[in-house]
Design a protein around this motif. Structure first.
Motif, PDB file in Angstrom:
ATOM      1  N   GLY A   1       0.773  -1.233   0.000  1.00  0.00           N
ATOM      2  CA  GLY A   1       0.000   0.000   0.000  1.00  0.00           C
ATOM      3  C   GLY A   1       0.801   1.278   0.000  1.00  0.00           C
ATOM      4  O   GLY A   1       0.285   2.333   0.349  1.00  0.00           O
ATOM      5  N   LYS A   2       2.054   1.228  -0.421  1.00  0.00           N
ATOM      6  CA  LYS A   2       2.875   2.439  -0.486  1.00  0.00           C
ATOM      7  C   LYS A   2       2.901   2.974  -1.911  1.00  0.00           C
ATOM      8  O   LYS A   2       2.752   2.226  -2.874  1.00  0.00           O
ATOM      9  N   HIS A   3       3.078   4.291  -2.011  1.00  0.00           N
ATOM     10  CA  HIS A   3       3.107   4.956  -3.309  1.00  0.00           C
ATOM     11  C   HIS A   3       4.437   5.692  -3.441  1.00  0.00           C
ATOM     12  O   HIS A   3       4.749   6.558  -2.625  1.00  0.00           O
ATOM     13  N   TYR A   4       5.211   5.343  -4.451  1.00  0.00           N
ATOM     14  CA  TYR A   4       6.513   5.956  -4.704  1.00  0.00           C
ATOM     15  C   TYR A   4       6.495   6.638  -6.071  1.00  0.00           C
ATOM     16  O   TYR A   4       5.877   6.140  -7.010  1.00  0.00           O
ATOM     17  N   VAL A   5       7.182   7.774  -6.166  1.00  0.00           N
ATOM     18  CA  VAL A   5       7.373   8.471  -7.430  1.00  0.00           C
ATOM     19  C   VAL A   5       8.861   8.764  -7.561  1.00  0.00           C
ATOM     20  O   VAL A   5       9.482   9.275  -6.624  1.00  0.00           O
ATOM     21  N   GLY A   6       9.451   8.409  -8.697  1.00  0.00           N
ATOM     22  CA  GLY A   6      10.874   8.664  -8.912  1.00  0.00           C
ATOM     23  C   GLY A   6      11.264   8.348 -10.343  1.00  0.00           C
ATOM     24  O   GLY A   6      10.446   7.887 -11.148  1.00  0.00           O
ATOM     25  N   ILE A   7      12.517   8.592 -10.655  1.00  0.00           N
ATOM     26  CA  ILE A   7      13.036   8.338 -11.999  1.00  0.00           C
ATOM     27  C   ILE A   7      13.533   6.893 -12.067  1.00  0.00           C
ATOM     28  O   ILE A   7      14.387   6.490 -11.274  1.00  0.00           O
ATOM     29  N   LEU A   8      12.986   6.135 -12.995  1.00  0.00           N
ATOM     30  CA  LEU A   8      13.397   4.740 -13.159  1.00  0.00           C
ATOM     31  C   LEU A   8      14.802   4.697 -13.745  1.00  0.00           C
ATOM     32  O   LEU A   8      15.035   5.189 -14.849  1.00  0.00           O
ATOM     33  N   ARG A   9      15.740   4.139 -13.008  1.00  0.00           N
ATOM     34  CA  ARG A   9      17.131   4.024 -13.466  1.00  0.00           C
ATOM     35  C   ARG A   9      17.465   2.619 -13.927  1.00  0.00           C
ATOM     36  O   ARG A   9      18.411   2.418 -14.672  1.00  0.00           O
ATOM     37  N   GLY A  10      16.692   1.633 -13.494  1.00  0.00           N
ATOM     38  CA  GLY A  10      16.964   0.267 -13.929  1.00  0.00           C
ATOM     39  C   GLY A  10      15.956  -0.703 -13.351  1.00  0.00           C
ATOM     40  O   GLY A  10      15.180  -0.365 -12.450  1.00  0.00           O
ATOM     41  N   TYR A  11      15.979  -1.913 -13.900  1.00  0.00           N
ATOM     42  CA  TYR A  11      15.106  -2.994 -13.450  1.00  0.00           C
ATOM     43  C   TYR A  11      15.739  -4.308 -13.893  1.00  0.00           C
ATOM     44  O   TYR A  11      16.680  -4.321 -14.680  1.00  0.00           O
ATOM     45  N   ASP A  12      15.229  -5.408 -13.372  1.00  0.00           N
ATOM     46  CA  ASP A  12      15.736  -6.713 -13.799  1.00  0.00           C
ATOM     47  C   ASP A  12      14.579  -7.649 -14.109  1.00  0.00           C
ATOM     48  O   ASP A  12      13.413  -7.237 -14.090  1.00  0.00           O
ATOM     49  N   GLN A  13      14.896  -8.910 -14.392  1.00  0.00           N
ATOM     50  CA  GLN A  13      13.888  -9.889 -14.796  1.00  0.00           C
ATOM     51  C   GLN A  13      12.882 -10.191 -13.695  1.00  0.00           C
ATOM     52  O   GLN A  13      11.795 -10.681 -13.973  1.00  0.00           O
ATOM     53  N   ALA A  14      13.211  -9.869 -12.446  1.00  0.00           N
ATOM     54  CA  ALA A  14      12.288 -10.090 -11.328  1.00  0.00           C
ATOM     55  C   ALA A  14      11.472  -8.828 -11.030  1.00  0.00           C
ATOM     56  O   ALA A  14      10.780  -8.756 -10.026  1.00  0.00           O
ATOM     57  N   THR A  15      11.576  -7.822 -11.872  1.00  0.00           N
ATOM     58  CA  THR A  15      10.913  -6.525 -11.733  1.00  0.00           C
ATOM     59  C   THR A  15      11.369  -5.771 -10.490  1.00  0.00           C
ATOM     60  O   THR A  15      10.640  -4.948  -9.954  1.00  0.00           O
ATOM     61  N   ASN A  16      12.585  -6.061 -10.013  1.00  0.00           N
ATOM     62  CA  ASN A  16      13.183  -5.193  -8.997  1.00  0.00           C
ATOM     63  C   ASN A  16      13.434  -3.855  -9.677  1.00  0.00           C
ATOM     64  O   ASN A  16      13.944  -3.807 -10.794  1.00  0.00           O
ATOM     65  N   LEU A  17      13.041  -2.759  -9.017  1.00  0.00           N
ATOM     66  CA  LEU A  17      13.133  -1.433  -9.621  1.00  0.00           C
ATOM     67  C   LEU A  17      14.140  -0.567  -8.887  1.00  0.00           C
ATOM     68  O   LEU A  17      14.199  -0.592  -7.653  1.00  0.00           O
ATOM     69  N   LEU A  18      14.924   0.205  -9.638  1.00  0.00           N
ATOM     70  CA  LEU A  18      15.839   1.190  -9.059  1.00  0.00           C
ATOM     71  C   LEU A  18      15.313   2.573  -9.405  1.00  0.00           C
ATOM     72  O   LEU A  18      15.191   2.924 -10.579  1.00  0.00           O
ATOM     73  N   LEU A  19      14.969   3.352  -8.359  1.00  0.00           N
ATOM     74  CA  LEU A  19      14.440   4.695  -8.547  1.00  0.00           C
ATOM     75  C   LEU A  19      15.404   5.717  -7.984  1.00  0.00           C
ATOM     76  O   LEU A  19      15.935   5.537  -6.886  1.00  0.00           O
ATOM     77  N   GLN A  20      15.596   6.800  -8.721  1.00  0.00           N
ATOM     78  CA  GLN A  20      16.425   7.911  -8.253  1.00  0.00           C
ATOM     79  C   GLN A  20      15.503   9.101  -8.005  1.00  0.00           C
ATOM     80  O   GLN A  20      14.445   9.216  -8.631  1.00  0.00           O
ATOM     81  N   GLU A  21      15.931  10.000  -7.094  1.00  0.00           N
ATOM     82  CA  GLU A  21      15.108  11.149  -6.711  1.00  0.00           C
ATOM     83  C   GLU A  21      13.716  10.671  -6.309  1.00  0.00           C
ATOM     84  O   GLU A  21      12.689  11.229  -6.704  1.00  0.00           O
TER      85      GLU A  21
END
Length: 100
Positions: free
Chosen positions: A23-43
């Motif tokens: 239930g959390k909401h994040y907003v940021g710049i997508l810098r990368g992801y992988d096959q497991a949909t792990n997301l890297l967000l900046q700012e």
């Protein structure tokens, strides 16, 4: 789109919105992801909703990682529209966790 591609490739380098299973909401710049949909967000910022006060913004400096098994929804943010929002005036119940 290649077989197995998640569709996130076109969003790298753009501002995205992520809703997580808890239930959390994040907003940021997508810098990368992988096959497991792990997301890297900046700012990255977390937006916490409340019915009593405006949206609380929690800044996460550096690069923020969101585990793929916790990602419910990913969407592109219209930065112009988002910058015009007065989040201090927004009243909404907190997002509920997703139950599978």
């Amino acid at each position: 789109m290649a077989s197995g591609e998640t569709g996130l490739a076109s969003l790298v380098g753009t501002q995205i919105s992520v809703i997580t299973n808890d239930g959390k909401h994040y907003v940021g710049i997508l810098r990368g992801y992988d096959q497991a949909t792990n997301l890297l967000l900046q700012e990255c910022q977390e937006r916490v909703y409340s019915t009593k006060s405006g949206v609380q913004i929690i800044q996460n400096p550096g690069v923020y990682c969101i585990r793929g098994d916790n990602v419910a929804v990913v969407g592109e943010v219209d930065e112009e529209a988002d910058s015009q929002l007065d989040l201090s005036a927004v009243r909404a119940p907190p997002l509920a966790p997703i139950h599978h």
